[in-house]
Design a protein around this motif. Sequence first.
Motif, short mmCIF file in Angstrom:
data_model
loop_
_atom_site.label_atom_id
_atom_site.label_comp_id
_atom_site.label_asym_id
_atom_site.label_seq_id
_atom_site.Cartn_x
_atom_site.Cartn_y
_atom_site.Cartn_z
N SER A 92 0.81 -1.22 0.00
CA SER A 92 0.00 0.00 0.00
C SER A 92 0.84 1.27 0.00
O SER A 92 0.32 2.37 -0.25
CB SER A 92 -0.94 0.01 1.21
OG SER A 92 -0.19 0.01 2.42
N LEU A 93 2.14 1.16 0.28
CA LEU A 93 3.02 2.32 0.26
C LEU A 93 3.69 2.46 -1.09
O LEU A 93 3.78 1.50 -1.86
CB LEU A 93 4.09 2.19 1.35
CG LEU A 93 3.61 2.12 2.80
CD1 LEU A 93 4.81 2.04 3.73
CD2 LEU A 93 2.72 3.30 3.16
N THR A 94 4.17 3.66 -1.37
CA THR A 94 4.90 3.86 -2.61
C THR A 94 6.29 3.23 -2.50
O THR A 94 6.75 2.85 -1.41
CB THR A 94 5.05 5.35 -2.94
OG1 THR A 94 5.87 5.96 -1.93
CG2 THR A 94 3.70 6.04 -3.01
N VAL A 95 6.93 3.16 -3.64
CA VAL A 95 8.28 2.62 -3.70
C VAL A 95 9.21 3.37 -2.75
O VAL A 95 9.91 2.78 -1.93
CB VAL A 95 8.80 2.68 -5.15
CG1 VAL A 95 10.30 2.41 -5.20
CG2 VAL A 95 8.04 1.69 -6.04
N VAL A 96 9.22 4.70 -2.84
CA VAL A 96 10.13 5.48 -2.01
C VAL A 96 9.75 5.41 -0.53
O VAL A 96 10.63 5.39 0.34
CB VAL A 96 10.21 6.95 -2.49
CG1 VAL A 96 8.93 7.72 -2.23
CG2 VAL A 96 11.41 7.66 -1.87
N GLU A 97 8.46 5.32 -0.22
CA GLU A 97 8.04 5.22 1.17
C GLU A 97 8.52 3.91 1.80
O GLU A 97 8.89 3.88 2.97
CB GLU A 97 6.52 5.32 1.26
CG GLU A 97 6.00 6.72 1.04
CD GLU A 97 4.48 6.78 0.90
OE1 GLU A 97 3.93 7.90 0.91
OE2 GLU A 97 3.84 5.71 0.77
N ASN A 98 8.55 2.83 1.02
CA ASN A 98 9.08 1.57 1.54
C ASN A 98 10.53 1.72 1.95
O ASN A 98 10.94 1.24 3.02
CB ASN A 98 8.94 0.47 0.47
CG ASN A 98 7.66 -0.30 0.56
OD1 ASN A 98 7.54 -1.26 1.31
ND2 ASN A 98 6.67 0.12 -0.20
N VAL A 99 11.31 2.39 1.13
CA VAL A 99 12.73 2.56 1.46
C VAL A 99 12.90 3.54 2.61
O VAL A 99 13.76 3.34 3.48
CB VAL A 99 13.51 3.01 0.21
CG1 VAL A 99 15.01 3.13 0.54
CG2 VAL A 99 13.32 2.02 -0.94
N GLN A 100 12.07 4.57 2.65
CA GLN A 100 12.10 5.50 3.78
C GLN A 100 11.82 4.78 5.10
O GLN A 100 12.46 5.05 6.12
CB GLN A 100 11.09 6.63 3.58
CG GLN A 100 11.50 7.68 2.56
CD GLN A 100 10.39 8.69 2.32
OE1 GLN A 100 9.51 8.49 1.50
NE2 GLN A 100 10.44 9.79 3.05
N MET A 101 10.86 3.87 5.09
CA MET A 101 10.54 3.12 6.31
C MET A 101 11.73 2.29 6.77
O MET A 101 12.00 2.19 7.97
CB MET A 101 9.31 2.23 6.07
CG MET A 101 8.01 3.00 5.88
SD MET A 101 7.52 3.93 7.35
CE MET A 101 6.89 2.62 8.38
N ALA A 102 12.45 1.70 5.82
CA ALA A 102 13.64 0.93 6.19
C ALA A 102 14.71 1.83 6.78
O ALA A 102 15.38 1.47 7.76
CB ALA A 102 14.19 0.19 4.96
N LEU A 103 14.87 3.01 6.23
CA LEU A 103 15.84 3.97 6.77
C LEU A 103 15.44 4.45 8.16
O LEU A 103 16.27 4.58 9.06
CB LEU A 103 15.97 5.17 5.82
CG LEU A 103 16.71 4.89 4.51
CD1 LEU A 103 16.45 6.01 3.51
CD2 LEU A 103 18.21 4.75 4.76
#
Length: 257
Positions: A92-103
């Motif tokens: 449900s999240l965007t591509v960049v939001e997924n990576v932001q969450m990991a960061l």
Amino acid sequence: MSLLQVRNISKSFGGVQAVAGISFDVAAGELLALIGPNGAGKSTTFNMVGGQLAASSGSVKLDGHELVGMRPRDIWRLGVGRTFQIAATFASLTVVENVQMALLSHRSRIYSWFSRAANEYRSEAMELLAQVGMAAQADRPCSELAYGDVKRVELAMGLANDPKLLLMDEPTAGMAPQERNDLMALTKRLVVDRGMAVLFTEHSMDVVFAYADRMIVLARGKLIAEGSAQEIRNHPKVQEVYFGSGKTFEKPTGVAA
């Protein structure tokens, strides 16, 4: 000195010994494949390195730090990244939001609402997406991506903690042949560019022989062979385990050297 040093690790489940005294090293800048037939102990070994399973005995050291007994999240924060056989992203999240969450997770930042964190580490996330060829799709929901692109996003997430060691569990599972080659060629470039180590399990022998710098082979919980592609291809015990006596591995075709 090797980056990862595994010494005599064993794991028993009740009266069943799944892994018996396995030892191996992984160097920085090396892509090491962990292979073997079903039931060989690959997943158990892999999960002991990552901390998902506690070793019954033995030692796993990353850059001199003992990992046995540590929690997976603490191992991750020491510099061990991870990707999974079934891609672990938030659809449900965007591509960049997924990576932001990991960061955010790596830097121990917690938010009650993602909207408050929408701009946190976006530039760093975009840099990681650029490395895996996904920057142009940064604002698309992951639910809209082709499976091969989802695996690239997961790889970017696995790089969020700037890993010294990346564990990849069946990285090309469910992918078409060209997708497999593209992902592993990308991984190979990242290994060289970042100087990190990769330990991966894989059933696709074309991927293993094309991209692994070295291989270790397990059977019935024991390490039976290790070496280069040519050494493993010609190893009599490996041939017997996979095909029975008298048969050999065929050299894979149609993949990058």
